[in-house]
Design a protein around this motif. Sequence first.
Motif, PDB file in Angstrom:
ATOM      1  N   ARG A 407      30.401  15.436  24.951  1.00 62.79           N
ATOM      2  CA  ARG A 407      29.984  16.637  24.216  1.00 62.79           C
ATOM      3  C   ARG A 407      28.503  16.577  23.865  1.00 62.79           C
ATOM      4  NH1 ARG A 407      35.066  15.672  21.662  1.00 62.79           N
ATOM      5  NH2 ARG A 407      33.970  14.620  19.943  1.00 62.79           N
ATOM      6  N   ARG A 408      28.015  15.400  23.528  1.00 60.46           N
ATOM      7  CA  ARG A 408      26.591  15.265  23.198  1.00 60.46           C
ATOM      8  C   ARG A 408      25.709  15.521  24.415  1.00 60.46           C
ATOM      9  NH1 ARG A 408      21.984  14.854  23.063  1.00 60.46           N
ATOM     10  NH2 ARG A 408      20.621  13.564  21.746  1.00 60.46           N
ATOM     11  N   LEU A 409      26.133  15.091  25.596  1.00 58.40           N
ATOM     12  CA  LEU A 409      25.316  15.280  26.793  1.00 58.40           C
ATOM     13  C   LEU A 409      25.331  16.728  27.273  1.00 58.40           C
ATOM     14  CD1 LEU A 409      26.276  12.053  28.768  1.00 58.40           C
ATOM     15  CD2 LEU A 409      24.112  12.544  27.644  1.00 58.40           C
ATOM     16  N   ARG A 410      26.388  17.467  26.930  1.00 58.09           N
ATOM     17  CA  ARG A 410      26.386  18.875  27.304  1.00 58.09           C
ATOM     18  C   ARG A 410      25.361  19.680  26.505  1.00 58.09           C
ATOM     19  NH1 ARG A 410      32.147  18.081  26.987  1.00 58.09           N
ATOM     20  NH2 ARG A 410      33.054  17.799  29.073  1.00 58.09           N
ATOM     21  N   GLN A 411      24.997  19.168  25.330  1.00 52.50           N
ATOM     22  CA  GLN A 411      24.003  19.855  24.509  1.00 52.50           C
ATOM     23  C   GLN A 411      22.578  19.561  24.974  1.00 52.50           C
ATOM     24  OE1 GLN A 411      24.762  18.630  20.501  1.00 52.50           O
ATOM     25  NE2 GLN A 411      26.884  19.433  20.470  1.00 52.50           N
ATOM     26  N   ALA A 412      22.275  18.283  25.243  1.00 52.92           N
ATOM     27  CA  ALA A 412      20.909  17.905  25.635  1.00 52.92           C
ATOM     28  C   ALA A 412      20.964  16.516  26.243  1.00 52.92           C
ATOM     29  CB  ALA A 412      19.961  17.912  24.436  1.00 52.92           C
ATOM     30  N   PRO A 413      19.987  16.182  27.105  1.00 53.36           N
ATOM     31  CA  PRO A 413      19.940  14.808  27.639  1.00 53.36           C
ATOM     32  C   PRO A 413      19.796  13.785  26.518  1.00 53.36           C
ATOM     33  CG  PRO A 413      18.528  16.269  28.901  1.00 53.36           C
ATOM     34  CD  PRO A 413      18.952  17.043  27.691  1.00 53.36           C
ATOM     35  N   LEU A 414      20.299  12.578  26.797  1.00 54.35           N
ATOM     36  CA  LEU A 414      20.296  11.499  25.808  1.00 54.35           C
ATOM     37  C   LEU A 414      19.587  10.293  26.398  1.00 54.35           C
ATOM     38  CD1 LEU A 414      21.304  10.401  23.057  1.00 54.35           C
ATOM     39  CD2 LEU A 414      23.376   9.644  24.233  1.00 54.35           C
ATOM     40  N   SER A 415      18.432   9.957  25.821  1.00 51.92           N
ATOM     41  CA  SER A 415      17.710   8.769  26.278  1.00 51.92           C
ATOM     42  C   SER A 415      18.263   7.534  25.593  1.00 51.92           C
ATOM     43  CB  SER A 415      16.213   8.915  25.992  1.00 51.92           C
ATOM     44  OG  SER A 415      15.984   8.984  24.592  1.00 51.92           O
ATOM     45  N   LEU A 416      17.899   6.363  26.120  1.00 52.96           N
ATOM     46  CA  LEU A 416      18.399   5.120  25.544  1.00 52.96           C
ATOM     47  C   LEU A 416      17.896   4.892  24.130  1.00 52.96           C
ATOM     48  CD1 LEU A 416      20.026   2.556  25.854  1.00 52.96           C
ATOM     49  CD2 LEU A 416      18.088   1.494  27.009  1.00 52.96           C
ATOM     50  N   PRO A 417      16.611   5.126  23.820  1.00 55.19           N
ATOM     51  CA  PRO A 417      16.188   4.969  22.411  1.00 55.19           C
ATOM     52  C   PRO A 417      16.925   5.925  21.476  1.00 55.19           C
ATOM     53  CG  PRO A 417      14.282   4.923  23.864  1.00 55.19           C
ATOM     54  CD  PRO A 417      15.439   5.332  24.701  1.00 55.19           C
ATOM     55  N   LEU A 420      20.449   4.570  20.833  1.00 54.36           N
ATOM     56  CA  LEU A 420      20.468   3.467  19.868  1.00 54.36           C
ATOM     57  C   LEU A 420      20.160   3.963  18.472  1.00 54.36           C
ATOM     58  CD1 LEU A 420      18.623   0.747  21.982  1.00 54.36           C
ATOM     59  CD2 LEU A 420      21.063   0.950  21.556  1.00 54.36           C
ATOM     60  N   GLY A 421      19.261   4.947  18.374  1.00 58.86           N
ATOM     61  CA  GLY A 421      18.949   5.485  17.061  1.00 58.86           C
ATOM     62  C   GLY A 421      20.110   6.234  16.448  1.00 58.86           C
ATOM     63  N   GLU A 422      20.906   6.919  17.258  1.00 55.98           N
ATOM     64  CA  GLU A 422      22.062   7.642  16.750  1.00 55.98           C
ATOM     65  C   GLU A 422      23.280   6.754  16.566  1.00 55.98           C
ATOM     66  OE1 GLU A 422      22.785  10.874  19.351  1.00 55.98           O
ATOM     67  OE2 GLU A 422      20.764  11.738  19.142  1.00 55.98           O
ATOM     68  N   HIS A 458      29.802  13.995  36.915  1.00 49.55           N
ATOM     69  CA  HIS A 458      28.719  14.978  37.038  1.00 49.55           C
ATOM     70  C   HIS A 458      27.451  14.539  36.302  1.00 49.55           C
ATOM     71  CE1 HIS A 458      31.569  17.739  38.850  1.00 49.55           C
ATOM     72  NE2 HIS A 458      32.404  17.517  37.835  1.00 49.55           N
ATOM     73  N   LEU A 459      27.358  13.257  35.917  1.00 53.32           N
ATOM     74  CA  LEU A 459      26.190  12.766  35.203  1.00 53.32           C
ATOM     75  C   LEU A 459      25.226  12.083  36.161  1.00 53.32           C
ATOM     76  CD1 LEU A 459      27.762  11.260  31.957  1.00 53.32           C
ATOM     77  CD2 LEU A 459      26.769  13.522  32.283  1.00 53.32           C
ATOM     78  N   SER A 460      23.979  12.032  35.765  1.00 55.53           N
ATOM     79  CA  SER A 460      22.947  11.328  36.514  1.00 55.53           C
ATOM     80  C   SER A 460      21.992  10.684  35.528  1.00 55.53           C
ATOM     81  CB  SER A 460      22.184  12.284  37.451  1.00 55.53           C
ATOM     82  OG  SER A 460      21.512  13.275  36.693  1.00 55.53           O
ATOM     83  N   VAL A 461      21.179   9.762  36.015  1.00 53.96           N
ATOM     84  CA  VAL A 461      20.227   9.031  35.189  1.00 53.96           C
ATOM     85  C   VAL A 461      18.820   9.509  35.533  1.00 53.96           C
ATOM     86  CG1 VAL A 461      19.333   6.765  34.558  1.00 53.96           C
ATOM     87  CG2 VAL A 461      21.757   7.046  35.071  1.00 53.96           C
ATOM     88  N   VAL A 482      10.206   1.622  31.468  1.00 51.43           N
ATOM     89  CA  VAL A 482      10.510   3.039  31.625  1.00 51.43           C
ATOM     90  C   VAL A 482      11.654   3.389  30.677  1.00 51.43           C
ATOM     91  CG1 VAL A 482       9.699   3.178  34.017  1.00 51.43           C
ATOM     92  CG2 VAL A 482      12.077   2.539  33.541  1.00 51.43           C
ATOM     93  N   THR A 483      11.841   4.672  30.450  1.00 51.07           N
ATOM     94  CA  THR A 483      12.868   5.138  29.516  1.00 51.07           C
ATOM     95  C   THR A 483      13.953   5.860  30.302  1.00 51.07           C
ATOM     96  OG1 THR A 483      11.231   5.396  27.764  1.00 51.07           O
ATOM     97  CG2 THR A 483      13.352   6.527  27.480  1.00 51.07           C
ATOM     98  N   PRO A 484      15.171   5.294  30.406  1.00 48.99           N
ATOM     99  CA  PRO A 484      16.258   5.992  31.103  1.00 48.99           C
ATOM    100  C   PRO A 484      16.930   6.989  30.170  1.00 48.99           C
ATOM    101  CG  PRO A 484      16.996   3.835  30.423  1.00 48.99           C
ATOM    102  CD  PRO A 484      15.552   3.928  30.021  1.00 48.99           C
ATOM    103  N   SER A 485      17.501   8.027  30.750  1.00 44.74           N
ATOM    104  CA  SER A 485      18.199   9.044  29.968  1.00 44.74           C
ATOM    105  C   SER A 485      19.379   9.561  30.779  1.00 44.74           C
ATOM    106  CB  SER A 485      17.267  10.199  29.595  1.00 44.74           C
ATOM    107  OG  SER A 485      16.764  10.830  30.765  1.00 44.74           O
ATOM    108  N   LEU A 486      20.484   9.838  30.086  1.00 43.66           N
ATOM    109  CA  LEU A 486      21.669  10.415  30.695  1.00 43.66           C
ATOM    110  C   LEU A 486      21.597  11.931  30.602  1.00 43.66           C
ATOM    111  CD1 LEU A 486      24.603   8.154  29.444  1.00 43.66           C
ATOM    112  CD2 LEU A 486      23.680   8.297  31.739  1.00 43.66           C
ATOM    113  N   ARG A 487      21.934  12.607  31.678  1.00 43.47           N
ATOM    114  CA  ARG A 487      21.903  14.065  31.698  1.00 43.47           C
ATOM    115  C   ARG A 487      22.899  14.566  32.728  1.00 43.47           C
ATOM    116  NH1 ARG A 487      15.806  14.948  33.082  1.00 43.47           N
ATOM    117  NH2 ARG A 487      15.714  13.206  31.603  1.00 43.47           N
ATOM    118  N   LEU A 488      23.218  15.857  32.619  1.00 44.26           N
ATOM    119  CA  LEU A 488      24.092  16.472  33.602  1.00 44.26           C
ATOM    120  C   LEU A 488      23.352  16.650  34.917  1.00 44.26           C
ATOM    121  CD1 LEU A 488      25.865  19.192  31.448  1.00 44.26           C
ATOM    122  CD2 LEU A 488      26.821  17.041  32.246  1.00 44.26           C
TER     123      LEU A 488
END
Length: 498
Positions: A407-417, A420-422, A458-461, A482-488
Motif C-alpha cells: 500500500r505504501r508503494l502504491r502511493q509513492a516510491p520508497l527509498s532505502l533511507p 529505515l526512517g519510517e 510488478h515492482l522494480s528497483v 547510490v540510493t536504491p528505491s522501490l517503485r511500481l
Amino acid sequence: MTAWNKLLVATTRLLDLHDSAHEPGSPFVQVTQEQRRGLRDGYWLDLGCLLLDYLLEVDFATNSAFVTQRRCLAHLREDYPDLPADDLSFVINLLATPSEIHFRQWQAPRVDKDANGEAKVGSEAGVEVGLDDGAALRGERSKRSTKRTALIEKQGQTGQVRLTPSGRQTVTLASQVEDLLYSEYDAAKVVAALSRGDYARVPDITQQILMAIRALTQELRRVRENPTHEGKLAALLDNERHYHNALSTIQSTLLSARSQLSTPALIAQFDGWAEQQDEEWDLRMLSGAIGRVLNAIENLSRRLSELLADIAEGRIQSMGVIDFAGLAHQLLLSPPPRRLQDAVIARMMPLGTEVVMPRVETLLPLVETRRAERSGAALVFDEARDRPGADPLLARYLKVQGPALRRRLRQAPLSLPEALGEGWHHFETGSESEDAEILDCLPQLLNTFVDTQLLDDHLSVGIDDTPFTIDLPDGRRIEGAVTPSLRLRETAPEQQEV
C-alpha cells in the motif's frame, strides 16, 4: 510402445518356454499360438507398472524406505481417479508373492582329493554321488531354482511396501538403462540435443546416465559388503581401464555441453524455444541436470579408485551384516580402550575442540529402535502428523509487513533511507498477547530491495546517483554510494488504459 511393453515383448516367450510341459525328445515340434487368460484390457498390468515406477522414484528419494499404501493409492488415483483400494491391494499382494523359476547353470568339473592329496572321481567313503553331485563332477549343466521373483516387499503388520532387489532391477531394465561403459554415447546425445534445439530431451538423457552411474555405485557397495564374489572382483579389475576411460569421456563431453549453455547464441535460441512451450523452462534446469551427473561421476570415480586400491593392497574383507544400532549401544555401555579413543579422536575430531557434550536428539533413533524391537505392537508413524518446519523470519516478515509495504508503494516510491526512517525494518510479534516482541529485520528489508518479487511481481528497483549515510539508534552505520528505491514498474504505452 512404452518401455514396459518392450520389456514384456522381450521376456514373454521366455516365460512360455519355462511354463511349457513339452516332453523332451517328443517328435511333435509344432507350436500353436498361446492364448492367455485375463481381462485382455491391460488394466492390472498398467496398475502394476505405474506402481513400480512410483516406488522407484520414492526409493531414490527415501533411500529404500518403506512407503504406506495410502501414498501409493493417492499417486495412482492421478491416472485412475476412481481406483478402489482393494484393486491396489490385489496388485501389491500379487507382486509381493514370489514364484519359483527353474533354470540350469553350468558347473565346472569338480575334483575331490583324498587324505593323501590324490584326486579321485565318483563316490567318496562309500557314499553314492547324487544326480546334482554327479553333474558337478562331470562338468555338466545342473538344475537350479530361485524364488527371488517378488517385485515388492510388503511388511506383514503395517502393510507398507517397497521395491525388492528384483523389482528395482526390473524397473531399471524397463527404463532401458545401459551399462556405464556405453553411457558415453548418451553423453554425446546431450551435445546433439543442444545443437538441434531439442532442450526437453536433456533432462531425460542425463537421468539415464545417472541411473547407469547409480547401478555401478550399488554394485561397488555390494562388492564391498560381500567380496567373496570373486567373479565380480575380477570383472572390476578387468574393466578398470575401460571404466575410467568412459568416466573421463562422459565428463569431458558434459563439461563441453555445459560451456555451450553460457554462449549468447544458445541463450537467445533457448529463450525463443522456452516462450513456445506450455511448461515453464529455465536454462538453469539444464545446467543443474548436467551438474548432477558431473557430481555423480566424481563420487563414482573416487569410490572405484578406493575399491581398487583396497583390492591391490589386500585390505578388502567381508563385512557381512553389521548391526550399527547395536554397535552404538555397545559403545555407550562399554567404551573402547583409551588408546583407540585417542586414535579415533585424532583422526576424526576437529582441531579446536573445547567442551564436547552429547546431544539427546542423536540418541532418540537408538531408543526408538530398541523400543520397536522389544515391543510386541507395531509402531506406525502417520506422516500427516509430522511437525511442520519452523517458519523462517523472512516469511513472517513478509506476512506481517508485506500488505502495508505494498500500500505504501502504491502511493509513492520508497527509498532505502526513507524505509529505515519510517521503521519498516521493525515489526512486532505477538501483539495480542503479553509476550509482544519487536524484531529487527534489517536483512529481510534489504532482501526486498534485492529481490522485488518477494513483495510483488510488478515492482522494480530504481537507482539514484546520490550517496547516503544512516546511523541507526543501536550504533550500526549504513553507507551507500547510490540510493536504491522501490517503485511500481512503468507500464508500456500500449498497455496503459485509455
